[in-house]
Design an enzyme around this catalytic site. Structure first.
Site, PDB file in Angstrom:
ATOM      1  N   GLU A   1       0.825  -1.206   0.000  1.00 17.23           N
ATOM      2  CA  GLU A   1       0.000   0.000   0.000  1.00 17.23           C
ATOM      3  C   GLU A   1       0.856   1.251   0.000  1.00 17.23           C
ATOM      4  O   GLU A   1       0.564   2.236  -0.674  1.00 17.23           O
ATOM      5  CB  GLU A   1      -0.857   0.042   1.278  1.00 17.23           C
ATOM      6  CG  GLU A   1      -2.184  -0.622   1.179  1.00 17.23           C
ATOM      7  CD  GLU A   1      -3.125   0.132   0.275  1.00 17.23           C
ATOM      8  OE1 GLU A   1      -2.888   0.132  -0.956  1.00 17.23           O
ATOM      9  OE2 GLU A   1      -4.097   0.694   0.778  1.00 17.23           O
TER      10      GLU A   1
ATOM     11  N   THR B   1      -4.437   8.382  -4.570  1.00 20.51           N
ATOM     12  CA  THR B   1      -4.552   8.349  -3.113  1.00 20.51           C
ATOM     13  C   THR B   1      -3.656   9.410  -2.479  1.00 20.51           C
ATOM     14  O   THR B   1      -4.061  10.129  -1.566  1.00 20.51           O
ATOM     15  CB  THR B   1      -4.193   6.956  -2.567  1.00 20.51           C
ATOM     16  OG1 THR B   1      -5.026   5.992  -3.212  1.00 20.51           O
ATOM     17  CG2 THR B   1      -4.428   6.871  -1.076  1.00 20.51           C
TER      18      THR B   1
END
Lengths: 304, 304
Positions: free
Chosen positions: B123, B178
């Site tokens: 991530e 993101t």
């Protein structure tokens, strides 16, 4: 005459500043109301203001009397059981008992949320701002979470074996203690600390729901308010370490302090040993304390 | 050869920025690993980087291989099912599947927390900072709350009748979406907003535990992150109003967006009608969208 009793309470429970409250059966305030005269009078054997505009219960009753346009006056008799100024929800207990008693005297059929709202006006007088964590706990009982816009109280029954112990230090507290201890809290919080408190608050609720007292104990962590208030309770770290060694699942400041509260699984831990450990912690700083082992309490209700 | 599949997920769920995640059975990533050669190679029919230092699954496997001092190389085959860049936990799904597959290939017997930790490294590559909400959901399944210091995942099974619908808009998203959408979030938060988000996060967990889907819906409120990101999803208010009119209990941004997710009680609400309402909401802003009705998913696991 209607008499109501409301329990002491602990607010915040670590990460839940102004959100979490828990009713405690450690001690209770008792408030009786009876129709009398044409204004509000107050009597009490305790050292509290008897002028109704300066008395928590008086303020609550005044607000309800005005809102419901009730003409007759009322006499309020107050018996304090909850020590004032130590983070055990003393003003909230009087406010909750007063709201409950007066509502019953006139069959107002108020919801728990409405009773909480009225009791909140009494809190405002002592804290300088309305906050509903203690009053919601005192009114509803058990564990509460408070939303404020609009006011809503979410009520959970804590695990049966959840046992607590409050240590109330024998120290003097400032006149407007809650107001003072709210003043030290930062107005702006770093986002990373917000995330941390949200994670602990969330897992604390999960622990309440699933009966996981170890998770409740681990979740009694607060990186926002406790660091700002820690200097007011220098014994806190000592108490925490000793209480955890004695079996407590976790320890935190009770409300705005200076009391400290430990949580434990009463089915496997002797809560009196936890209490003695807390006494030792305060003792290491030359402070005496009173110990209140307790369980979660029911909310305010009328008594004979 | 070991093949693992991991579900899509939604993060934040309103008030729980970087804390809450929920696995969704909307779509899945599939990752196969087989011992091969002396380094890490990757193949995929999807448009993803095949250099292992730039590939989410590759980064995860590289870290595990190093930590466990595994000499042989590995070939990773990736089949993307989760659309990337839309707030459905696409990189987390690849990371979770990769960690699960590689752990099984070498019988590493890792806990869910350890798998989450490794998946988190993947991530990091896509988001620019480690956050565990999506990967924890993808690894563990169900609803998760994440503590980060130290890493701990608290896992709850959501109510059986909780049904969701994700609307994925047909818009282009920035390369490092993101990272961009994290950049708009304020670094400092007013204390009153902290209290509000804590109250909603807490009652959302209570709703998950008690099966109160109406409370879950009411708790999908966020006064910290959503206001900062709302301009990125101009259709949000429209979608929310239409979906709630169609029976949704609540609506929020899915992760960092631009997808939007609705929650409903599937036992009394037709989730397809909620989906059509969401489509209409995006349509009012001339945006097409894909609709994914879904339920909570199990966590990552091996498949034949």
């Amino acid at each position: 005459m209607i008499t109501a009793q409301a329990p002491s309470s602990t607010a915040n429970l670590g990460p839940g500043f102004d959100v979490f409250g828990m009713a405690l059966d450690a001690c209770f305030d008792t408030v009786s109301v009876a129709e009398e005269g044409s204004s509000i009078t107050i009597s009490s054997d305790d050292d509290i203001p008897l002028e109704y505009t300066k008395n928590t219960a008086g303020i609550v009753v005044d607000m309800m009397r005005t809102d419901f346009d009730i003409k007759p006056g009322v006499h309020i008799k107050i018996r304090k059981g909850v020590p004032a100024g130590y983070g055990m929800g003393s003003s909230a207990a009087s406010a909750a008992a007063a709201a409950t008693a007066y509502s019953n005297l006139y069959n107002l059929n108020l919801s728990l949320t409405e009773l909480t709202r009225y009791a909140g006006y009494g809190e405002q007088a002592s804290a300088g701002s309305i906050h509903y964590d203690n009053v919601a706990a005192s009114v509803c009982g058990g564990f509460v979470m408070v939303h404020t816009k609009p006011l809503r109280v979410i009520n959970l029954r804590p695990p049966e074996n959840l046992t607590m112990c409050v240590a109330v230090p024998d120290v003097s507290t400032p006149e407007k203690k809650t107001q003072v201890s709210r003043g030290v809290i930062p107005e702006m919080v770093p986002l990373c600390d917000v995330t941390t408190n949200i994670s602990f608050a969330s897992s604390l609720v999960a622990g309440m729901c699933t009966g996981d007292i170890s998770l409740i104990g681990d979740s009694l962590q607060d990186v926002i308010v406790e660091p700002a208030r820690r200097h007011m309770i220098p014994a806190l770290d000592d108490i925490r370490n000793l209480a955890v060694s004695a079996g407590a699942a976790g320890v935190t400041i009770s409300g705005a302090g200076p009391s400290v509260i430990a949580f434990a699984d009463g089915s496997i831990v002797d809560i009196d040993s936890v209490g003695e450990a807390m006494r030792e912690g305060f003792g290491n700083h030359d402070i005496n304390c009173k110990i209140f082992p307790c369980k979660s309490a029911k909310g305010a209700g009328t008594v004979q």
